[in-house]
Design an enzyme around this catalytic site. Structure first.
Site, PDB file in Angstrom:
ATOM      1  N   SER A 216      13.389 -36.853  -8.214  1.00  0.00           N
ATOM      2  CA  SER A 216      13.582 -37.316  -9.585  1.00  0.00           C
ATOM      3  C   SER A 216      13.855 -38.818  -9.570  1.00  0.00           C
ATOM      4  O   SER A 216      14.676 -39.300  -8.801  1.00  0.00           O
ATOM      5  CB  SER A 216      14.726 -36.552 -10.251  1.00  0.00           C
ATOM      6  OG  SER A 216      15.856 -36.499  -9.406  1.00  0.00           O
ATOM      7  N   GLY A 218      14.693 -40.702 -12.306  1.00  0.00           N
ATOM      8  CA  GLY A 218      15.355 -41.100 -13.550  1.00  0.00           C
ATOM      9  C   GLY A 218      14.363 -41.149 -14.694  1.00  0.00           C
ATOM     10  O   GLY A 218      13.503 -40.267 -14.811  1.00  0.00           O
ATOM     11  N   GLY A 221      10.455 -40.384 -14.403  1.00  0.00           N
ATOM     12  CA  GLY A 221       9.837 -39.090 -14.156  1.00  0.00           C
ATOM     13  C   GLY A 221      10.028 -38.613 -12.736  1.00  0.00           C
ATOM     14  O   GLY A 221      11.067 -38.836 -12.126  1.00  0.00           O
ATOM     15  N   GLY A 247      18.777 -33.577 -13.980  1.00  0.00           N
ATOM     16  CA  GLY A 247      18.478 -33.040 -12.651  1.00  0.00           C
ATOM     17  C   GLY A 247      18.524 -31.517 -12.641  1.00  0.00           C
ATOM     18  O   GLY A 247      17.663 -30.856 -12.045  1.00  0.00           O
ATOM     19  N   ASP A 248      19.533 -30.961 -13.301  1.00  0.00           N
ATOM     20  CA  ASP A 248      19.675 -29.497 -13.305  1.00  0.00           C
ATOM     21  C   ASP A 248      18.542 -28.841 -14.103  1.00  0.00           C
ATOM     22  O   ASP A 248      18.050 -27.766 -13.722  1.00  0.00           O
ATOM     23  CB  ASP A 248      21.047 -29.100 -13.882  1.00  0.00           C
ATOM     24  CG  ASP A 248      22.195 -29.629 -13.026  1.00  0.00           C
ATOM     25  OD1 ASP A 248      21.967 -29.874 -11.823  1.00  0.00           O
ATOM     26  OD2 ASP A 248      23.303 -29.799 -13.558  1.00  0.00           O
TER      27      ASP A 248
END
Lengths: 313, 313
Positions: A216, A218, A221, A247-248
């Site tokens: 990831s 931020g 993408g 993130g989750d």
């Protein structure tokens, strides 16, 4: 069923102050408490999308009871294993003035060998009923860096696919157990490989054993190295907000894609859209349904060369 | 017996970080939890000096249970009255780098009318067995500014002397009930009277109903307006450290002096010595026995004119 594992389950507490000033005394005006830890947030997102999911991990003490009560209140299947120590409370202090958040993370209770044995026995039973197992977050004191590697092997032996979202030595050690997907962020990728080029670092993690690496980046993408190809997956416009939640949500999409046997290009678009939908929600584990709907058809996939070929920095 | 009242009992949590930086994420390395609130700290000091003391006030929820377990562990007589809300956790974040402390104080649970009635009935019974009642600290939501005035009147009717350590409207309202002693600090004295001259402000609080006014001036000691005279009580040398602990230790000495019927000059020397012994202890409610011993014979008492006579600013 998608099983999420949160070894260091927490009560995520949010306090609001006018402005956080070191050395000052502050009135706390708003208090929010909610079961947390990355795996629990992943299960929240999955449940909100209608996926069957269960939460396991370790929780104990008065704080553990509050975590479990909150899971019940949220309608999540609670398969946490009790421990004797008191689970941690993570604290986010939000300044009302500018919305800035300051985060304080205690280490969590020490897990004893008998507690770990009780957990792994319960986990092995749960893994036999799971299509995908998600292993997320930091490890509490008492658990070594090989913990996630052990849990990946158990899941694989039970026939489940695996997604690992952690960092540092536990991430490196997990690669030996050949997890289906790992999801570091850019900083974790650099820390674990020792070089800043995310593209090269992701290729290295695949070489070391990961079936796919989804990093990831931020607001920019995702960067994905998968068995179907290498891509950048880019949202239609960058959104900023709550990075934990993003993130989750990304992990939830990856697990759902694995469970459904979806092609990687579709899973990546869904992961970017769901991350964006989480970034704009104020609390980790929540997603904004309208952003999710709008973004899922407008993500751009940019195919990339393998980094072995000449490439520009 | 000296009864202390802590309407807003708390679990005082201390977390240690390398350095508190707003907007950053921090690892918390050391966690200390202890029953707190000013009245509870006063009882700790009194008990450590061998005085009979009991703790009352309001506490509830999982945090209330931890507060009560800690009182038991400390050997303090627990007369807290249960409420339905969860008691607050105050948080002190200590930076390991420089020892600086940042304090976060939630408001506490809302107290319902039936809970208040149950408390006042229990309190009235306890007050009948008390020589001195100490009323300390902030009020939780649901209790009006007249709360301490009501409790002072109940104590007086039961034949107990009273010490009030609070600020703002609850302090002002308490004066109408003619407490034996009030103990504001310099800032509280200025806030409640609207003028910065502590000497004049203290005289004003006596005129308004306080039997004696003992104002804590930090490292400079105490300013006392009493029925026996007006004094500055000055420690042999200024000590800096934990100001919460110092105020509570001062109140403990004032209550013990009242209970013993000691002359004011002796009580003031003891109050300065005990404050100094608390300032050097890292946790409120603890006192350093050797500082206490050394300072109690070396406090200077400076008699002052009443401020109505001409005086120099």
């Amino acid at each position: 069923m998608i099983l999420t594992v949160t070894p260091n389950a927490a009560l995520d507490v949010t306090w609001t102050v006018d402005r956080l000033v070191p050395r000052a005394s502050h009135r706390v005006d708003q208090v929010r408490e909610r079961a947390g830890g990355k795996g629990i947030n992943v299960s929240r997102v999955l449940a909100s999308l209608g996926h069957a999911t269960a939460v396991t991990g370790l929780a104990g003490g008065p704080t553990g009871r509050l975590i479990r009560a909150d899971l019940r209140a949220a309608g999540l299947r609670d398969e946490l294993v009790p421990v004797s120590g008191d689970s941690r409370r993570t604290l986010t202090v939000v300044s009302r003035e500018d919305g800035d958040a300051t985060v304080l993370n205690p280490a969590g209770p020490r897990i004893g060998p008998a507690e770990w044995d009780a957990f792994t026995a319960h986990y092995a039973r749960l893994a036999r009923g799971a299509d995908v197992v998600v292993l997320s977050g930091s490890l509490p004191p008492g658990l070594g860096p090989g913990t996630y590697a052990e849990l990946v092997r158990t899941a694989a032996a039970a026939g489940a696919r695996t997604v690992v979202d952690t960092s540092g030595p536990p991430l490196l050690a997990a690669l030996d157990a050949r997890p289906d997907v790992v999801k570091p962020n850019a900083a974790e990728l650099a820390a674990v490989t020792g070089h800043d080029d995310a593209h090269r670092a992701a290729a290295e993690l695949r070489e070391r054993g990961a079936g796919a690496v989804v990093a990831s980046l931020g607001p920019d993408g995702l960067l994905a190295h998968t068995p179907d190809g290498v891509w950048r997956a880019v949202p239609p416009r960058p959104l900023s907000g709550n990075p934990t939640g993003a993130g989750d949500a990304c992990v939830a999409a990856l697990a759902a894609g694995l469970a459904a046997g979806a092609p990687w290009h579709r899973t990546l678009c869904e992961a970017v859209a769901l991350s964006a939908a989480a970034v704009v929600a104020p609390v980790a584990g929540d997603v904004d349904a309208s952003v999710h709907r709008r973004f899922r058809t407008t993500v751009t996939l940019v195919p990339l060369e393998e980094p072995d070929a000449p490439h520009v920095h």
